[in-house]
Design a protein around this motif. Structure first.
Motif, PDB file in Angstrom:
ATOM      1  N   ARG A  75      -7.113  18.802  29.785  1.00  0.00           N
ATOM      2  CA  ARG A  75      -6.361  18.605  31.025  1.00  0.00           C
ATOM      3  C   ARG A  75      -5.753  17.209  31.082  1.00  0.00           C
ATOM      4  NH1 ARG A  75      -9.504  19.918  36.465  1.00  0.00           N
ATOM      5  NH2 ARG A  75      -9.671  21.892  35.315  1.00  0.00           N
ATOM      6  N   ARG A  76      -6.535  16.199  30.675  1.00  0.00           N
ATOM      7  CA  ARG A  76      -6.015  14.833  30.733  1.00  0.00           C
ATOM      8  C   ARG A  76      -4.916  14.616  29.683  1.00  0.00           C
ATOM      9  NH1 ARG A  76      -6.194  13.132  35.203  1.00  0.00           N
ATOM     10  NH2 ARG A  76      -5.550  11.138  34.304  1.00  0.00           N
ATOM     11  N   ILE A  77      -5.090  15.220  28.509  1.00  0.00           N
ATOM     12  CA  ILE A  77      -4.056  15.096  27.480  1.00  0.00           C
ATOM     13  C   ILE A  77      -2.765  15.757  27.938  1.00  0.00           C
ATOM     14  CG2 ILE A  77      -3.395  15.869  25.165  1.00  0.00           C
ATOM     15  CD1 ILE A  77      -6.317  15.436  24.334  1.00  0.00           C
ATOM     16  N   THR A  78      -2.898  16.917  28.591  1.00  0.00           N
ATOM     17  CA  THR A  78      -1.714  17.605  29.101  1.00  0.00           C
ATOM     18  C   THR A  78      -0.991  16.751  30.146  1.00  0.00           C
ATOM     19  OG1 THR A  78      -2.742  19.759  28.714  1.00  0.00           O
ATOM     20  CG2 THR A  78      -0.886  19.685  30.257  1.00  0.00           C
ATOM     21  N   ALA A  79      -1.755  16.141  31.051  1.00  0.00           N
ATOM     22  CA  ALA A  79      -1.144  15.285  32.074  1.00  0.00           C
ATOM     23  C   ALA A  79      -0.473  14.069  31.440  1.00  0.00           C
ATOM     24  CB  ALA A  79      -2.207  14.835  33.079  1.00  0.00           C
ATOM     25  N   ALA A  80      -1.122  13.479  30.423  1.00  0.00           N
ATOM     26  CA  ALA A  80      -0.531  12.322  29.750  1.00  0.00           C
ATOM     27  C   ALA A  80       0.755  12.712  29.022  1.00  0.00           C
ATOM     28  CB  ALA A  80      -1.532  11.718  28.770  1.00  0.00           C
ATOM     29  N   ARG A  81       0.754  13.894  28.415  1.00  0.00           N
ATOM     30  CA  ARG A  81       1.958  14.341  27.714  1.00  0.00           C
ATOM     31  C   ARG A  81       3.113  14.571  28.685  1.00  0.00           C
ATOM     32  NH1 ARG A  81      -0.708  18.549  23.273  1.00  0.00           N
ATOM     33  NH2 ARG A  81      -1.223  16.936  21.714  1.00  0.00           N
ATOM     34  N   ARG A  82       2.805  15.104  29.854  1.00  0.00           N
ATOM     35  CA  ARG A  82       3.855  15.278  30.856  1.00  0.00           C
ATOM     36  C   ARG A  82       4.445  13.924  31.251  1.00  0.00           C
ATOM     37  NH1 ARG A  82       0.491  19.361  33.290  1.00  0.00           N
ATOM     38  NH2 ARG A  82      -0.288  17.789  34.754  1.00  0.00           N
ATOM     39  N   ALA A  83       3.555  12.935  31.451  1.00  0.00           N
ATOM     40  CA  ALA A  83       4.035  11.595  31.814  1.00  0.00           C
ATOM     41  C   ALA A  83       4.856  10.987  30.673  1.00  0.00           C
ATOM     42  CB  ALA A  83       2.853  10.686  32.161  1.00  0.00           C
ATOM     43  N   ILE A  84       4.419  11.196  29.425  1.00  0.00           N
ATOM     44  CA  ILE A  84       5.170  10.668  28.274  1.00  0.00           C
ATOM     45  C   ILE A  84       6.532  11.351  28.166  1.00  0.00           C
ATOM     46  CG2 ILE A  84       5.206  10.575  25.758  1.00  0.00           C
ATOM     47  CD1 ILE A  84       2.141  10.228  25.888  1.00  0.00           C
ATOM     48  N   ASP A  85       6.562  12.675  28.392  1.00  0.00           N
ATOM     49  CA  ASP A  85       7.842  13.403  28.354  1.00  0.00           C
ATOM     50  C   ASP A  85       8.808  12.874  29.407  1.00  0.00           C
ATOM     51  OD1 ASP A  85       7.012  14.965  26.266  1.00  0.00           O
ATOM     52  OD2 ASP A  85       6.359  16.644  27.515  1.00  0.00           O
ATOM     53  N   GLU A  86       8.282  12.569  30.592  1.00  0.00           N
ATOM     54  CA  GLU A  86       9.141  12.029  31.645  1.00  0.00           C
ATOM     55  C   GLU A  86       9.655  10.644  31.264  1.00  0.00           C
ATOM     56  OE1 GLU A  86      11.207  11.874  35.308  1.00  0.00           O
ATOM     57  OE2 GLU A  86      10.412  13.483  34.041  1.00  0.00           O
ATOM     58  N   CYS A  87       8.802   9.826  30.657  1.00  0.00           N
ATOM     59  CA  CYS A  87       9.243   8.512  30.174  1.00  0.00           C
ATOM     60  C   CYS A  87      10.341   8.663  29.129  1.00  0.00           C
ATOM     61  CB  CYS A  87       8.061   7.741  29.581  1.00  0.00           C
ATOM     62  SG  CYS A  87       6.985   6.966  30.796  1.00  0.00           S
ATOM     63  N   ARG A  88      10.137   9.605  28.208  1.00  0.00           N
ATOM     64  CA  ARG A  88      11.146   9.809  27.173  1.00  0.00           C
ATOM     65  C   ARG A  88      12.462  10.310  27.773  1.00  0.00           C
ATOM     66  NH1 ARG A  88       8.317  12.590  23.886  1.00  0.00           N
ATOM     67  NH2 ARG A  88       8.837  14.636  24.695  1.00  0.00           N
ATOM     68  N   ARG A  89      12.365  11.198  28.774  1.00  0.00           N
ATOM     69  CA  ARG A  89      13.575  11.725  29.385  1.00  0.00           C
ATOM     70  C   ARG A  89      14.359  10.623  30.082  1.00  0.00           C
ATOM     71  NH1 ARG A  89      15.649  13.074  34.005  1.00  0.00           N
ATOM     72  NH2 ARG A  89      13.817  12.365  35.150  1.00  0.00           N
ATOM     73  N   THR A  90      13.665   9.781  30.863  1.00  0.00           N
ATOM     74  CA  THR A  90      14.368   8.706  31.571  1.00  0.00           C
ATOM     75  C   THR A  90      14.895   7.652  30.604  1.00  0.00           C
ATOM     76  OG1 THR A  90      12.229   7.579  31.933  1.00  0.00           O
ATOM     77  CG2 THR A  90      13.023   9.046  33.684  1.00  0.00           C
ATOM     78  N   ARG A  91      14.149   7.388  29.530  1.00  0.00           N
ATOM     79  CA  ARG A  91      14.613   6.427  28.538  1.00  0.00           C
ATOM     80  C   ARG A  91      15.852   6.956  27.812  1.00  0.00           C
ATOM     81  NH1 ARG A  91      15.099   1.200  27.369  1.00  0.00           N
ATOM     82  NH2 ARG A  91      14.958   0.753  25.147  1.00  0.00           N
ATOM     83  N   THR A  92      15.859   8.252  27.514  1.00  0.00           N
ATOM     84  CA  THR A  92      17.022   8.853  26.854  1.00  0.00           C
ATOM     85  C   THR A  92      18.251   8.763  27.742  1.00  0.00           C
ATOM     86  OG1 THR A  92      15.572  10.390  25.664  1.00  0.00           O
ATOM     87  CG2 THR A  92      17.900  10.972  25.794  1.00  0.00           C
TER      88      THR A  92
END
Length: 596
Positions: free
Chosen positions: A234-251
């Motif tokens: 569950r925590r890894i999934t939440a962290a991946r969602r946060a990382i995906d959002e960081c990548r999306r905004t950075r892109t």
């Protein structure tokens, strides 16, 4: 993106509106106005010195064409050299003044951020999360600092140079100047397109970074709990969602730059080519309308315009990122303060809870019509199963939160309405979560009482059973934290309790404050505190029922209500829920419920 009223409701810290950000930036400039004016003046002089070289080179072309002597050319070349040296010296000194201005202004930003953070109510900090505050205080403040120290002075120099160069082209020939400006329209349109989108994109990127920091902090801080409850997936999934959002905004921000810079690179060549073509046509078709030296000087000016414009546009990304960061840093000024209007002086230290209901973030009530009166000097224990509302009641008594309905008063004055200094004199809440500050043992203790002597500090440590202080290499002068002595959980608790002894509040609320100590040490510490704080009110939210046994009265909570209230002996004799808890704790008879 602006600060919205509902940002406090959903727990997010606010972001300053653009108008407020501009006013805050201008206020910082005014605070060091002389240095800012000196920086601009020196930049103007440096730009003026730099304008001489192309004009003098044009003169050399015309002089050579007209058959001038070598001596005349040498004089013009020497003038170019002198102007170049003057520009170098003025630019370096302007940069020095600009950097000093930036460092002083950055110091003010950091000081204001620290003051505003410390003025935030504890409830606001808890709802916002440490990740957002940490990101604003590190990444965002660092971004603002880099702009003040480097990008700001560089852009100021470049902007002055660009204005002077364009003015020089117009002075040489208005028609050539107009052609040069028209050739730069591509940069203007690209910059407008970029600026309309950049601030929002960088704010979104900053928010995503804060969310990721919060996820990582929560996961690492509760790593043992995550492992024990097998929440890794569950925590890894939440962290991946946060990382995906960081990548999306950075892109998104990378896309904006990938559009801006190619357009700019092409636009640099257009003004120079236009001036050369137009100048050549004028010289061919209208002899005498313009000289070769004028065309050469105009082309050189426009070619030199590339350098300051390039500096401005290269720093444009940092400026937009810094504006977004400064909006987030300045947003703390609009957050709720823990310094309300002056409140009346409480008439005594009597704590009263009347008809209190409370809910977290608009959820269901966790307290349901609680009534309680705590007499000055009384030792009250609050017990009950996990989720009964004990900690919530302790937070209301300490003024951390305010009730949804009803009242919590001390001496007839609402606890949550007291200003911070007066509140700390009246009520102090100590939980099992303690912080050891970087510095010496003495520094950690003087936070509670700056005027405390070494004898006072040692007495406080002795009162809470911190005998380990004598084993430290430098005693009270021993450094604590990374790279030095690192107190364990129990020692950190004792330091916090020693601070309480030094603060000497009228009312002390202990929310599992001795949970990390072994039972014997915990009981000794609680009794020592009671002796040291004799005559003070002590409210203990207890896990160990021995604490309740030693109290003057015991309040039993269940499902957000106080179900029993009385002395230990009376409640045991009554044979109710507390008696069951007591017998179960002693193993006298089994009970399905567990104390929490």
């Amino acid at each position: 993106m602006t600060a919205t009223p509902d940002s406090a409701d959903d727990g997010r810290l606010p972001v300053a509106e653009p108008g407020r950000t501009r006013r805050a930036a201008w206020r910082l400039v005014r605070l060091d106005g002389r240095a800012f004016a000196a920086m601009l003046a020196l930049n103007a002089l440096a730009a003026g010195a730099g304008l001489a070289a192309p004009w003098l080179l044009g003169r050399i072309v015309d002089e050579v064409k007209s058959g001038a002597t070598v001596a005349a050319v040498d004089r013009l070349a020497l003038a170019i050299l002198v102007c170049g040296v003057a520009q170098l010296l003025l630019s370096r000194y302007a940069s020095f003044v600009g950097h000093r201005f930036g460092e002083r202004t950055l110091a003010r930003v950091r000081e204001e951020y620290t003051e505003r953070t410390l003025a935030l109510p504890a409830s606001v900090v808890e709802r916002a999360g440490t990740g957002d505050l940490t990101t604003r205080g590190t990444t965002d403040v660092a971004s603002v600092g880099a702009t003040l120290r480097d990008a700001g002075p560089d852009v100021a120099i470049a902007a002055v140079q660009a204005v002077f160069i364009l003015a020089a082209v117009f002075a040489l020939d208005p028609l050539l100047g107009a052609c040069g400006v028209l050739g730069l329209t591509g940069i203007w349109f690209a910059s407008r397109w970029y600026l309309r989108r950049a601030v929002g994109a960088y704010l979104a990127e900053g928010a995503a970074n804060s969310a990721l920091a919060e996820e990582l902090a929560a996961t690492t801080g509760g790593a043992r709990t995550v492992e024990a409850l097998r929440l890794e997936h569950r925590r890894i999934t939440a962290a991946r969602r946060a990382i995906d959002e960081c990548r999306r905004t950075r892109t998104r921000t990378l896309f904006l730059r990938s559009v801006l810079f190619p357009v700019v690179d092409v636009s640099y060549a257009i003004p120079v080519a236009t001036v050369l073509l137009l100048g050549g046509a004028l010289m061919t078709r209208q002899p005498g309308a313009v000289t070769l030296g004028t065309v050469v000087a105009a082309a050189l000016y426009l070619r030199r315009l590339e350098q300051p414009l390039n500096t401005v546009l290269e720093q444009l990304e940092r400026l937009q990122s810094s504006i977004a960061s400064f909006s987030r840093v300045e947003g703390l000024a609009t957050a709720p303060r823990s310094t309300p209007a002056a409140s009346p002086e409480p008439a005594g230290d009597r704590l009263e809870v009347r008809g209190v209901r409370f809910a977290y973030d608009g959820g269901p009530d966790v307290l349901h019509g609680v009534d309680l009166c705590v007499r000055p000097g009384e030792r009250l224990a609050i017990v009950g199963p996990s989720g009964a509302g004990k900690t919530t009641l302790g937070r209301l008594l300490a003024g951390v939160d305010a009730p949804r309905t009803g009242s919590v008063t001390v001496g007839g004055v609402p606890v949550a309405g007291l200003d911070p200094d007066r509140l700390r004199e009246r009520v102090v809440l100590v939980t099992q979560e303690h912080h050891v500050f970087l510095g010496t043992v003495r520094d950690n203790l003087r936070i509670a009482a700056p005027a405390a002597t070494d004898a006072d500090q040692r007495a406080a440590l002795t009162a809470v059973g911190a005998d380990w202080i004598d084993d430290l290499p430098d005693g009270l002068d021993t450094d604590l934290g990374h790279g030095a002595h690192r107190p364990d959980g129990a020692q950190a608790q004792q330091l916090a309790l020693a601070r309480v002894v030094l603060a000497d509040p009228h009312t002390l609320i202990l929310d599992e404050a001795t949970a990390l100590l072994d039972p014997g040490t915990a009981r000794h510490t609680e009794r020592a505190l009671a002796a040291v704080l004799g005559g003070r009110t002590v409210i203990a939210i207890a896990h160990r029922l021995q604490t309740a046994h030693d109290a003057d009265r015991v309040a039993v909570m269940r499902d957000g209500r106080i179900t029993e209230l009385g002395t230990h002996e009376d409640l045991v004799a009554a044979g109710g829920g507390y008696a069951d808890l007591w017998h179960s704790w002693h193993g006298d008879r089994p009970r399905p419920d567990r104390q929490g």
